[in-house]
Design a protein around this motif. Structure first.
Motif, PDB file in Angstrom:
ATOM      1  N   VAL A 164      83.455 -39.991   8.924  1.00 28.44           N
ATOM      2  CA  VAL A 164      82.745 -40.290  10.172  1.00 28.44           C
ATOM      3  C   VAL A 164      82.418 -41.773  10.312  1.00 28.44           C
ATOM      4  N   ARG A 165      82.079 -42.387   9.218  1.00 28.53           N
ATOM      5  CA  ARG A 165      81.707 -43.805   9.302  1.00 28.53           C
ATOM      6  C   ARG A 165      82.922 -44.642   9.731  1.00 28.53           C
ATOM      7  N   ARG A 168      83.760 -44.147  13.396  1.00 29.19           N
ATOM      8  CA  ARG A 168      82.958 -44.986  14.299  1.00 29.19           C
ATOM      9  C   ARG A 168      83.485 -46.411  14.334  1.00 29.19           C
ATOM     10  N   GLY A 186      81.777 -39.560   4.004  1.00 26.61           N
ATOM     11  CA  GLY A 186      81.452 -40.936   4.345  1.00 26.61           C
ATOM     12  C   GLY A 186      80.086 -41.090   4.991  1.00 26.61           C
TER      13      GLY A 186
ATOM     14  N   ALA B  27      75.777 -44.913   8.348  1.00 27.05           N
ATOM     15  CA  ALA B  27      76.378 -46.117   8.913  1.00 27.05           C
ATOM     16  C   ALA B  27      75.976 -46.313  10.371  1.00 27.05           C
ATOM     17  N   ALA B  29      77.140 -47.806  13.915  1.00 29.87           N
ATOM     18  CA  ALA B  29      78.400 -48.154  14.558  1.00 29.87           C
ATOM     19  C   ALA B  29      78.400 -49.615  14.962  1.00 29.87           C
ATOM     20  N   PRO B  30      79.530 -50.272  14.812  1.00 28.99           N
ATOM     21  CA  PRO B  30      79.605 -51.660  15.244  1.00 28.99           C
ATOM     22  C   PRO B  30      79.298 -51.765  16.735  1.00 28.99           C
ATOM     23  N   VAL B  33      81.823 -50.853  19.341  1.00 23.13           N
ATOM     24  CA  VAL B  33      82.353 -49.494  19.405  1.00 23.13           C
ATOM     25  C   VAL B  33      81.274 -48.576  19.938  1.00 23.13           C
ATOM     26  N   PRO B  36      79.236 -42.491  18.846  1.00 21.02           N
ATOM     27  CA  PRO B  36      79.589 -41.116  19.192  1.00 21.02           C
ATOM     28  C   PRO B  36      78.352 -40.240  19.226  1.00 21.02           C
ATOM     29  N   ALA B 769      80.491 -40.440  -2.542  1.00 15.86           N
ATOM     30  CA  ALA B 769      80.016 -40.096  -1.207  1.00 15.86           C
ATOM     31  C   ALA B 769      79.932 -38.588  -1.072  1.00 15.86           C
ATOM     32  N   PRO B 770      78.758 -38.063  -0.740  1.00 20.88           N
ATOM     33  CA  PRO B 770      78.618 -36.609  -0.674  1.00 20.88           C
ATOM     34  C   PRO B 770      79.371 -36.020   0.508  1.00 20.88           C
TER      35      PRO B 770
END
Lengths: 186, 779
Positions: A164-165, A168, A186, B27, B29-30, B33, B36, B769-770
């Protein structure tokens, strides 16, 4: 048998070792990918009038080229992806900048990463950051490395894997309903 | 229709499962972008979202298998009937061993308690040690050199936490796998190091009350002891993501100590001394139990083109009532140690050719000890309490090459050709000596040693001439110093006549090479070594039809089969001419009695037929799971012109059903699973040993499991199961008196444990990363 043993012991050295096994058959992955793309809300805006798909392969890697050939064969059977006609080209990976340049030059909307590129998937992810691009890896383990989409085998069934990261970062916006049935990392 | 309605309800948010939502992805988003929508939890769909395309759901619902043709393919395309048991099902239903998985979750296959002998499709050959089914771990054969035996309980040596799935390919499978694949192939596929990333561990316990002679639970007094299980496991895995080709390393080890609850045996009148531990002097019987303990572990290294597995296990089992040895003497034990190394390698040539290589080295030792107080009866030439010790070291090394050619780059026209070679060593020595002074029997006992080799070549072709038709044909030639040579063909036609449906017509043959034990075993008083044995063979014709449900909600499958078994190896009497010749050659002592002298011979001829049904269904994004398996089969022995039907131990009707509710953490999942066996005949009844024999009645076994996460513990989970058996005894007879000329004695059936309570704690701490699957506790 002796030849096989020799190939095992003396064949391609470690530094040129080939890719890990693809868990989900490639024809099935292509079919799944074609159906998953339409759940990206930005797909049409990214692709325009045609789904231009670039298969990235490693030039000196037989497994990578074999996977690319299989993927291309299966893609040729598809009538459309997300309702758009499909145009497929191939690219021998040299570095991420040349890959990005090739994508921009050809108006690519989907990059399909073949096995044998695990060490450069993270670099591809960085190169495509802030660019609108869906990167799909035929090797599910590459999704954790930096691809956006892949297909793993879980409990003997194919499972959609989404980073997902990275999605994005690459302006990929999968619908919540798709993410609800996917393995999200992620 | 019901499933559709459930999904509609889901789409409307009516059935959204309650529970805390974890933090969304960290995270940000930049800026360039667009952000979502917040991604939902699995199984929850926000209102207004487009429903999942039914055809996508259908593709995601069909299992991928690799055992039938040794390459990944959708189960509808596999040239065999294949069922899968997944790690999720194992966890949801508190399954501890492959034996339990077969009974509770398998189809048309049974592992009969208490010994776990495996039968399938109408036939269970008691005493075969499971050598009519091939057991693989990641494709590596686990069947022994000595007799093709294998274990599916904890003695298998693979921690259950490592099992990703179990593929059971029913029916003959020698075309790709060679010997022993007669009932089918059980392929246990373990988690890759990437899937086993992080730290994993757990402790597990169980208790079971003692059982009286009539199957009722009783208190732990007068020598009756509570059954227990104690098990600890620990594992670790790491993925190599920064390497050019990926990979990883992982291991998992387990240690266990378990004992069945004491059960009541006898009393049975006997003519020999059964030792000091009997309840009534001079009579066989009293409270006793089986015990086992062991340590096992498995490590895997996946790097680049290599996959290397190392398996090791040490196991001790106390069977206090085997071979008429002293009753309940804890020195009656079997111990085994096995070590296996399996290295696989893959290389591609061009875009069509792929060469898979496998090299393996296995070795181990099996030791059996039995104590006899009545030396005059059991220990030739000795006078005081004695011990029999049988010791069998073995080793095996082999290599296989397999070339796969994908002519059209799409899996529609694929040729596979392979060659395999193995060298096997085994020895078997029997030592009989007095316990007090160590004096050995003056008679020659078994002391055999042999090195043999085998080789095989095979060719398989699959072809999809149209999207609705698949053809598959193959043949394998085995050349084996143990028996000669054998061709094993297979042909399959698969038709996809309508959407989501398939019909398969399958023909296959398989064989079992005589084990070195069957070829070498001799005893100058009771056993004449077999001069030569042919391979056992089976031919099978099968028709199946499967319909997958629209929208990816499961499947329903029906099938029928007819099997022809020939040259089954069994112990039989010898002729006077054979006896005289053996005495003259010194292979039998002159005082041997021909009535008691046996020899392994090809003598069995059996035909079996039956059918099966399998239903798998789920709803609410697999939060409700349901399964039903039913098998109906019967076999008839045609040995010596006499028809015997049904044969011993295998139930004519068997089946299992399961349902599970899998909510989001921390709400625990609830699983309910049951299996059923119809009444079974004992081996003694089939052999005509009783006028009015006992017969095992209906057997039902039920297990309820609750499995959930402990909040705020970072991956700690608990599991509680209660298992109850509704039958007082199994289909095996026990004790020294297994025949009677009148109605005064009907034999004694082996009592079974009734209720077991199991509990466990485990943790899975994923360092990388989970994933949500990990957070759910799934594999």
């Amino acid at each position: 048998m002796l030849a096989g043993l020799a190939a095992m012991l003396l064949g391609t050295p470690w530094r040129r070792a080939r890719a890990a096994d693809v868990e989900v058959p490639i024809p099935l992955q292509i079919e799944l990918m074609a159906r998953v793309v339409k759940y990206d809300r930005n797909a049409i805006a990214r692709m325009g009038t045609a789904c231009r798909l670039l298969i990235v392969r490693r030039a000196n890697d037989a497994a990578s080229k074999s996977a690319a050939k299989q993927a291309r064969t299966e893609l040729a059977r598809l009538a459309d992806i997300a309702g758009l006609p499909v145009h497929v080209t191939e690219h021998d990976y040299e570095d991420a900048d040349k890959l990005v340049a090739a994508c921009e030059a050809q108006g690519i909307g989907v990059v399909l990463v073949t096995p044998g590129l695990s060490d450069v998937v993270a670099g591809m992810g960085s190169a495509f950051t802030d660019r609108s691009m869906l990167t799909v890896s035929l090797l599910a383990s590459d999704v954790l490395g930096g691809a956006v989409l892949g297909f793993a085998l879980e409990s003997s069934r194919p499972t959609i894997v989404v980073h997902v990261r990275q999605a994005r970062r690459q302006n990929v916006d999968f619908s919540a309903r798709l993410l609800a049935i996917a393995k999200v990392v992620g | 229709m019901i499933l559709r309605r459930l999904d509609m309800a889901l789409a409307l948010g009516v059935l959204a499962v309650v529970g805390p939502r974890p933090a969304s992805a960290a995270a940000v988003a930049p800026a360039s972008v667009p952000a979502p929508a917040r991604e939902p939890e699995p199984g929850t769909a926000p209102q207004g979202e487009t429903a999942i395309d039914p055809e996508l759901a259908e593709l995601l619902d069909e299992p991928i298998v690799s055992t039938a043709s040794r390459r990944s393919e959708q189960v509808s395309a596999a040239p065999a009937t294949v069922f899968t048991i997944t790690a999720e099902e194992i966890r949801l239903h508190g399954i501890r061993t492959v034996t339990e998985a077969i009974n509770y979750l398998g189809n048309s296959m049974t592992a009969q308690p208490p010994f776990g002998e495996v039968g399938a499709r109408g036939l269970l050959l008691s005493g075969d040690g499971g050598n009519h089914v091939l057991v693989l771990v990641n494709g590596h054969s686990m069947n022994s050199v000595w007799g093709g035996w294998q274990r599916l309980d904890r003695g298998l040596g693979v921690p259950i936490e490592l099992v990703e799935r179990i593929e059971i390919s029913l029916g003959p499978g020698s075309v790709l796998y060679g010997t022993s694949a007669m009932f089918g192939v059980i392929n246990i596929i373990t988690r890759t190091p990437q899937d086993h990333e992080g730290l994993h561990g757990g402790v597990r316990g169980a208790i079971a009350p003692p059982v009286g002679s009539n199957g009722t639970m009783r208190t732990a007094t007068q020598g009756y002891r509570v059954g227990h299980e104690a098990r600890a496991s620990f594992g670790w895995g790491m993925a190599f993501r920064r390497m050019r080709r990926g990979g990883g390393v992982a291991f998992h080890i387990e240690a266990f100590d378990e004992a069945a609850p004491s059960t009541s045996f006898g009393p049975q009148a006997i003519t020999y001394d059964p030792g000091p531990r009997v309840q009534t002097p001079g009579q066989w019987g009293g409270p006793a139990r089986r015990e086992s303990r062991g340590v096992s572990g498995m490590a895997s290294l996946h790097v680049a083109r290599w996959q290397i597995d190392v398996m090791s296990t040490a196991h001790l089992q106390r069977d206090p009532f085997e071979y008429d040895s002293d009753f309940a003497d804890p020195r009656n034990t079997t111990t085994s140690g096995e070590h296996r190394l399996d290295a696989r390698h893959r290389i591609d040539f061009g875009t069509r050719f792929r060469l898979d290589s496998r090299a393996h080295v296995d070795g181990g030792t099996w030791v059996g000890d039995w104590i006899y107080s009545d030396a005059a009866y059991f220990c030739p030439g000795l006078e005081s309490r004695c011990k029999w010790r049988e010791r069998s070291p073995w080793a095996r090394a082999g290599m296989e090459e397999r070339l796969t050619i994908d002519w059209l780059h799409d899996g529609r026209l694929v040729t596979s050709a392979g060659a395999e070679g193995r060298v096997r060593y085994m020895a078997d020595r029997i030592d009989v000596h007095q316990l007090d002074d160590g004096r050995r029997t003056p008679y020659d006992m078994l002391d055999a040693e042999r090195v043999t080799g085998m080789g095989a070549v095979y060719l398989e072709q699959s072809w999809w001439p149209a999207r609705v038709l698949a053809l598959n044909a193959g043949v394998r030639l085995d050349v084996d110093q143990n028996f000669g040579h054998r061709f094993s063909p297979r042909a399959a036609i698969t038709v996809l006549p309508w959407r989501l449906g398939n019909i398969k017509l399958l023909y296959a043959e398989a064989f079992r090479a005589p084990g070195l034990g069957e070829l070498l075993y001799e005893d100058s008083n009771y056993y004449l070594r077999a001069d030569r044995l042919n391979a056992e063979t089976v031919r099978s014709l099968e028709l199946t039809a499967e319909q997958r449900f629209p929208g990816g909600h499961g499947s329903f499958e029906l099938g029928g089969f007819y099997n022809w078994w020939r040259d089954l190896i069994a112990q039989g009497p010898i002729t006077q001419e054979q006896f005289d010749e053996a005495v003259a050659e010194g292979r039998l002592v002159p005082e041997a009695d021909i009535v008691y002298v046996l020899q392994y011979q090809n003598r069995g001829r059996i035909e079996a037929f039956g059918g099966f049904a399998a239903l798998q269904a789920h709803a609410l994004d697999r939060r409700i799971q349901f399964g039903l398996n039913v098998g109906v089969a019967q076999a008839a022995s045609l040995d010596g012109g006499q028809v015997q039907r049904p044969l011993a131990l295998y139930p004519t009707v068997l089946g299992n059903a399961r349902i599970a509710w899998v909510p989001r953490d921390p709400i625990p999942s609830v699983g309910l699973v049951a299996y059923y066996n119809s009444p079974r005949r004992t081996s003694e009844e089939v052999a005509g040993a009783f006028v009015t024999p006992h017969r095992a009645g209906h057997h039902g076994q039920l297990r309820a499991t609750v499995d959930g996460a402990i909040p705020r513990t970072g991956g700690l989970r608990y599991s509680v199961s209660v298992d109850h058996g509704f039958a007082a005894s199994g289909a095996y007879m026990v004790g020294p008196n297994r025949s009677s000329a009148d109605d005064s004695w009907r034999g004694e059936l082996y009592p079974l444990p009734r209720t077991t309570v199991m509990f466990g704690l485990r943790f899975d701490h994923v360092l990388a990363a989970p994933t949500r699957a990990a957070a759910r506790g799934g594999p």
